[in-house]
Scaffold this motif. Structure first.
Motif, PDB file in Angstrom:
ATOM      1  N   ASN A 190       1.065   4.107  -2.972  1.00  0.00           N
ATOM      2  CA  ASN A 190       0.869   5.525  -2.664  1.00  0.00           C
ATOM      3  C   ASN A 190       2.088   6.345  -3.086  1.00  0.00           C
ATOM      4  O   ASN A 190       1.954   7.425  -3.658  1.00  0.00           O
ATOM      5  N   ARG A 192       0.835  -1.204   0.000  1.00  0.00           N
ATOM      6  CA  ARG A 192       0.000   0.000   0.000  1.00  0.00           C
ATOM      7  C   ARG A 192       0.872   1.257   0.000  1.00  0.00           C
ATOM      8  O   ARG A 192       0.606   2.215  -0.730  1.00  0.00           O
ATOM      9  N   HIS A 223      -1.480  11.850   1.170  1.00  0.00           N
ATOM     10  CA  HIS A 223      -2.663  11.176   0.622  1.00  0.00           C
ATOM     11  C   HIS A 223      -3.058  11.861  -0.680  1.00  0.00           C
ATOM     12  O   HIS A 223      -3.156  13.076  -0.744  1.00  0.00           O
TER      13      HIS A 223
END
Length: 169
Positions: A8, A4, A104
């Motif tokens: 990202n 993950r 993010h």
């Protein structure tokens, strides 16, 4: 970094390289976690992946590079395709990712008709051609496979095909 985190970080790298929705990138390398991270980063960023087999000959590689007008090439160090675009080596991704702050990036919404990838194949004969696969195409294929095979979420699979092959994906 876990998968993950690598996905990202790849998405953050896309942003730094100004790779945006429906831009194309070439992925050319041996199957690896970095290959997977770049591929899934494409899906989540609505960037068009152009996965190529490592055995693709250099002349065809040059032709594909000029056809797709890729913004970047993510490739194995040994591939050395000189695509005329920004080249990022898969083997160096971990070091590249360490430079990024955690951040993010919202998932880029894709329409069913948006291109997910361009798969180069010759079928059984002829010169390889780019086959456009949309999000809708892949979604339908995955649903059909899970229905037909009764796949479960915790199923373990050994994949021997290169990740550039659509069945391996």
């Amino acid at each position: 970094l876990d998968l993950r985190g690598k996905i990202n970080s790849a998405r953050l790298l896309f942003k730094k390289l100004k790779i945006k929705k429906q831009d194309k990138i070439i992925i050319l390398g041996n199957s690896s976690i970095e290959w997977v991270a770049v591929y899934f980063a494409c899906i989540l960023s609505n960037v068009v992946a152009v996965p190529l087999d490592v055995l693709t000959d250099k002349t065809l590689l040059q032709k594909i590079c000029s056809q797709v007008k890729a913004k970047a090439s993510f490739q194995g160090i040994s591939m050395n395709i000189h695509s005329g675009t920004k080249t990022i080596y898969l083997e160096d991704l971990y070091e590249t990712f360490k430079k990024f702050e955690a951040g993010h990036i919202p998932i880029e919404n894709a329409l069913p008709e948006d291109i997910l990838e361009i798969q180069y194949t010759s079928g059984t004969t002829g010169y390889p051609k780019g086959v456009i696969l949309t999000h809708k195409n892949v979604y339908a294929a995955v649903n059909a496979a899970t229905d037909a095979l009764g796949l479960r979420i915790h199923l373990k699979i050994l994949n021997i095909l290169p990740l550039s092959h659509v069945f391996a994906q």
